[in-house]
Structures are given as structure tokens and as C-alpha cells.
Design a protein around this motif. Structure first.
Motif, PDB file in Angstrom:
ATOM      1  N   MET A   1      59.238  14.070  40.300  1.00 51.98           N
ATOM      2  CA  MET A   1      59.241  15.637  40.211  1.00 51.98           C
ATOM      3  C   MET A   1      59.508  16.097  41.768  1.00 51.98           C
ATOM      4  SD  MET A   1      56.895  18.309  38.401  1.00 51.98           S
ATOM      5  CE  MET A   1      56.877  19.871  38.596  1.00 51.98           C
ATOM      6  N   LYS A   2      60.637  17.096  41.728  1.00 51.25           N
ATOM      7  CA  LYS A   2      60.869  17.569  43.171  1.00 51.25           C
ATOM      8  C   LYS A   2      60.078  18.822  43.556  1.00 51.25           C
ATOM      9  CE  LYS A   2      65.071  18.815  45.182  1.00 51.25           C
ATOM     10  NZ  LYS A   2      66.760  19.628  45.103  1.00 51.25           N
ATOM     11  N   ARG A   3      59.640  18.654  44.719  1.00 48.14           N
ATOM     12  CA  ARG A   3      58.973  19.727  45.453  1.00 48.14           C
ATOM     13  C   ARG A   3      59.852  21.165  45.692  1.00 48.14           C
ATOM     14  NH1 ARG A   3      55.955  20.057  50.949  1.00 48.14           N
ATOM     15  NH2 ARG A   3      57.830  19.519  51.682  1.00 48.14           N
ATOM     16  N   SER A   4      59.129  22.105  45.543  1.00 45.87           N
ATOM     17  CA  SER A   4      59.860  23.372  45.656  1.00 45.87           C
ATOM     18  C   SER A   4      59.654  23.731  47.422  1.00 45.87           C
ATOM     19  CB  SER A   4      59.065  24.421  44.789  1.00 45.87           C
ATOM     20  OG  SER A   4      59.705  25.792  45.361  1.00 45.87           O
ATOM     21  N   GLU A   5      61.051  23.520  47.892  1.00 43.85           N
ATOM     22  CA  GLU A   5      60.910  23.959  49.184  1.00 43.85           C
ATOM     23  C   GLU A   5      61.302  25.542  49.603  1.00 43.85           C
ATOM     24  OE1 GLU A   5      60.823  21.917  52.059  1.00 43.85           O
ATOM     25  OE2 GLU A   5      60.272  20.216  50.533  1.00 43.85           O
ATOM     26  N   GLU A   6      60.316  26.244  50.145  1.00 43.24           N
ATOM     27  CA  GLU A   6      60.425  27.634  50.435  1.00 43.24           C
ATOM     28  C   GLU A   6      60.508  27.895  52.030  1.00 43.24           C
ATOM     29  OE1 GLU A   6      58.082  30.690  48.624  1.00 43.24           O
ATOM     30  OE2 GLU A   6      58.565  30.016  46.671  1.00 43.24           O
ATOM     31  N   PHE A   7      61.586  28.655  52.389  1.00 42.99           N
ATOM     32  CA  PHE A   7      61.607  29.066  53.652  1.00 42.99           C
ATOM     33  C   PHE A   7      62.122  30.562  53.746  1.00 42.99           C
ATOM     34  CE2 PHE A   7      64.685  29.797  57.233  1.00 42.99           C
ATOM     35  CZ  PHE A   7      63.809  29.544  58.288  1.00 42.99           C
ATOM     36  N   THR A   8      60.980  31.318  54.475  1.00 41.12           N
ATOM     37  CA  THR A   8      61.124  32.705  54.612  1.00 41.12           C
ATOM     38  C   THR A   8      62.176  33.129  55.495  1.00 41.12           C
ATOM     39  OG1 THR A   8      58.837  33.357  53.460  1.00 41.12           O
ATOM     40  CG2 THR A   8      60.140  34.990  54.786  1.00 41.12           C
ATOM     41  N   VAL A   9      63.102  33.883  55.422  1.00 35.95           N
ATOM     42  CA  VAL A   9      64.066  34.276  56.410  1.00 35.95           C
ATOM     43  C   VAL A   9      63.505  35.461  56.947  1.00 35.95           C
ATOM     44  CG1 VAL A   9      66.461  34.929  57.040  1.00 35.95           C
ATOM     45  CG2 VAL A   9      65.905  33.156  55.223  1.00 35.95           C
ATOM     46  N   ALA A  10      63.279  36.364  56.208  1.00 36.24           N
ATOM     47  CA  ALA A  10      62.806  37.722  56.665  1.00 36.24           C
ATOM     48  C   ALA A  10      61.739  38.396  55.902  1.00 36.24           C
ATOM     49  CB  ALA A  10      63.898  38.806  56.984  1.00 36.24           C
ATOM     50  N   ARG A 110      60.710  40.425  50.622  1.00 40.60           N
ATOM     51  CA  ARG A 110      61.308  39.552  51.716  1.00 40.60           C
ATOM     52  C   ARG A 110      62.672  38.779  51.274  1.00 40.60           C
ATOM     53  NH1 ARG A 110      58.388  33.702  50.950  1.00 40.60           N
ATOM     54  NH2 ARG A 110      57.727  33.836  48.543  1.00 40.60           N
ATOM     55  N   VAL A 111      63.243  37.949  52.031  1.00 39.57           N
ATOM     56  CA  VAL A 111      64.211  36.951  51.666  1.00 39.57           C
ATOM     57  C   VAL A 111      63.825  35.699  52.023  1.00 39.57           C
ATOM     58  CG1 VAL A 111      66.718  37.015  52.009  1.00 39.57           C
ATOM     59  CG2 VAL A 111      65.938  39.125  52.011  1.00 39.57           C
ATOM     60  N   TYR A 112      64.261  35.010  51.303  1.00 39.77           N
ATOM     61  CA  TYR A 112      64.043  33.435  51.538  1.00 39.77           C
ATOM     62  C   TYR A 112      64.722  32.567  50.767  1.00 39.77           C
ATOM     63  CZ  TYR A 112      61.216  33.880  47.148  1.00 39.77           C
ATOM     64  OH  TYR A 112      60.852  34.238  45.542  1.00 39.77           O
ATOM     65  N   PHE A 113      64.646  31.345  51.253  1.00 41.81           N
ATOM     66  CA  PHE A 113      65.438  29.948  50.673  1.00 41.81           C
ATOM     67  C   PHE A 113      64.391  29.403  49.630  1.00 41.81           C
ATOM     68  CE2 PHE A 113      68.469  30.707  53.841  1.00 41.81           C
ATOM     69  CZ  PHE A 113      69.424  30.674  53.372  1.00 41.81           C
ATOM     70  N   LYS A 114      64.667  29.115  48.352  1.00 37.01           N
ATOM     71  CA  LYS A 114      63.783  28.239  47.435  1.00 37.01           C
ATOM     72  C   LYS A 114      64.737  27.406  46.839  1.00 37.01           C
ATOM     73  CE  LYS A 114      60.861  28.766  43.672  1.00 37.01           C
ATOM     74  NZ  LYS A 114      59.992  29.784  42.642  1.00 37.01           N
ATOM     75  N   ASN A 115      64.583  25.935  46.888  1.00 43.31           N
ATOM     76  CA  ASN A 115      65.571  24.930  46.600  1.00 43.31           C
ATOM     77  C   ASN A 115      67.053  25.170  46.956  1.00 43.31           C
ATOM     78  OD1 ASN A 115      63.399  23.766  45.371  1.00 43.31           O
ATOM     79  ND2 ASN A 115      63.707  24.831  43.601  1.00 43.31           N
ATOM     80  N   GLU A 121      62.314  38.742  47.091  1.00 45.66           N
ATOM     81  CA  GLU A 121      60.959  39.327  46.385  1.00 45.66           C
ATOM     82  C   GLU A 121      61.046  40.583  46.436  1.00 45.66           C
ATOM     83  OE1 GLU A 121      56.259  38.416  46.363  1.00 45.66           O
ATOM     84  OE2 GLU A 121      57.490  37.950  48.081  1.00 45.66           O
ATOM     85  N   ILE A 122      61.053  41.252  45.299  1.00 44.83           N
ATOM     86  CA  ILE A 122      61.358  42.616  44.940  1.00 44.83           C
ATOM     87  C   ILE A 122      59.748  43.109  44.498  1.00 44.83           C
ATOM     88  CG2 ILE A 122      63.709  42.765  44.932  1.00 44.83           C
ATOM     89  CD1 ILE A 122      63.388  43.346  41.847  1.00 44.83           C
ATOM     90  N   ALA A 123      59.579  44.393  44.663  1.00 41.78           N
ATOM     91  CA  ALA A 123      58.363  44.956  44.249  1.00 41.78           C
ATOM     92  C   ALA A 123      58.224  46.284  43.557  1.00 41.78           C
ATOM     93  CB  ALA A 123      57.281  44.846  45.505  1.00 41.78           C
ATOM     94  N   LEU A 124      57.704  46.572  42.527  1.00 40.89           N
ATOM     95  CA  LEU A 124      57.636  47.836  41.994  1.00 40.89           C
ATOM     96  C   LEU A 124      56.450  48.675  42.868  1.00 40.89           C
ATOM     97  CD1 LEU A 124      58.435  49.824  39.730  1.00 40.89           C
ATOM     98  CD2 LEU A 124      56.278  48.885  38.506  1.00 40.89           C
TER      99      LEU A 124
END
Length: 157
Positions: A1-10, A110-115, A121-124
Motif C-alpha cells: 500500500m502506497k503512503r500518502s505524501e503531503e507537502f503544504t505549499v502555502a 491551504r494549497v498542497y501536493f498530495k500524491n 483545502e477550502i472551508a465553509l
């Protein structure tokens, strides 16, 4: 199973100070090649006055500034252009219903890379009143002071 790579840009720092977050969603974003390269190079991203609007059953992100990639061989896109967000239809319909209520809006957090894909990520959210902000600052100050007293052993439990 591949691990989810997350990297936050801003990250939108002002969002949590000015708004009360109700719900968050993860959305894909339609970008052009030079914009993705600019994000990978950690170039400037600004959330100032950015918001999400739903038009004709599609979610659009307005005023998100992504600095142009300086080594782009083709003409770089407008840094403030509106960008389409990729959400499920039921999420768009839910957001559309909530935004029509008074006081609610949708903003990017925030803006980020995932896989290796760019996500937003948007929010109400609902705007905070001035007294809410003051109360939050007061609580944070008290918490910090209490932690300091516990750390240095001045508080006896």
C-alpha cells in the motif's frame, strides 16, 4: 500500500483569525503547466482576497495569486485568473445551499501536493465579530500563561 505524501505549499494564516471554520473540503484545482512548476519551486502564493464562488454547478477559485514561473517558454497565465475547482456534485450542491444562507462564504485555507497532485483545502466559514476575536486572544493568553507556570513549576496542583 502506497503512503500518502503531503507537502503544504502555502497556508492562509488570516483565515482562522478572521473566520470561524464550519466545514472543510479537499478539492483538486485545474492549473496550467507553468503554474504547477511555480508551486513546485515554492514561489509566492497569496490568499489575499481569495474566495470560492459557485457558478452554473461548478466551483471557481478567484484571486488566488500564484507567481509566474520565470523559466516558462510559453506566455505565462495571468497570476490572478479564476481557476476551476474539482469537487463532487453533491459537495457543490451542499456548499451552494449553505452559501445562500446569510453570513456564510467559502475560502481557501491551504494549497498542497498530495500524491503529486495539487490540492486546495477550502472551508465553509462564517465571519467572526470583533468581540469573538478579543475573546479568542484572551483565552490563548491565559492558556499560554498557564502552560508557562506549569513548565517552570510555579503552579502547585
Amino acid at each position: 500500500m502506497k503512503r500518502s505524501e503531503e507537502f503544504t505549499v502555502a497556508y492562509n494564516r488570516e483565515a482562522r483569525a478572521e473566520y470561524e471554520v464550519i466545514e472543510t473540503y479537499e478539492a483538486g484545482i485545474v492549473l496550467e503547466g507553468p503554474e504547477v512548476k511555480a508551486l513546485r519551486n515554492k514561489q509566492t502564493v497569496s490568499f489575499k482576497d481569495s474566495f470560492v464562488r459557485i457558478e452554473n454547478g461548478e466551483a471557481w477559485l478567484y484571486n488566488l495569486y500564484i507567481a509566474p514561473y520565470r523559466y516558462a517558454t510559453i506566455k505565462p497565465p495571468d497570476p490572478l485568473r479564476k481557476r476551476k475547482l474539482l469537487l463532487h456534485k453533491r459537495e457543490i450542491l451542499r456548499l451552494m445551499g449553505k452559501v445562500q444562507e446569510k453570513g456564510y462564504t467559502i475560502i481557501p485555507l491551504r494549497v498542497y501536493f498530495k500524491n503529486n497532485k495539487v490540492k486546495v483545502e477550502i472551508a465553509l466559514v462564517r465571519g467572526k465579530k470583533q468581540h469573538d476575536r478579543r475573546e479568542e486572544l484572551r483565552e490563548r493568553d491565559l492558556r499560554r500563561q498557564l502552560e508557562r507556570e506549569i513548565k517552570y513549576g510555579k503552579l502547585k496542583l
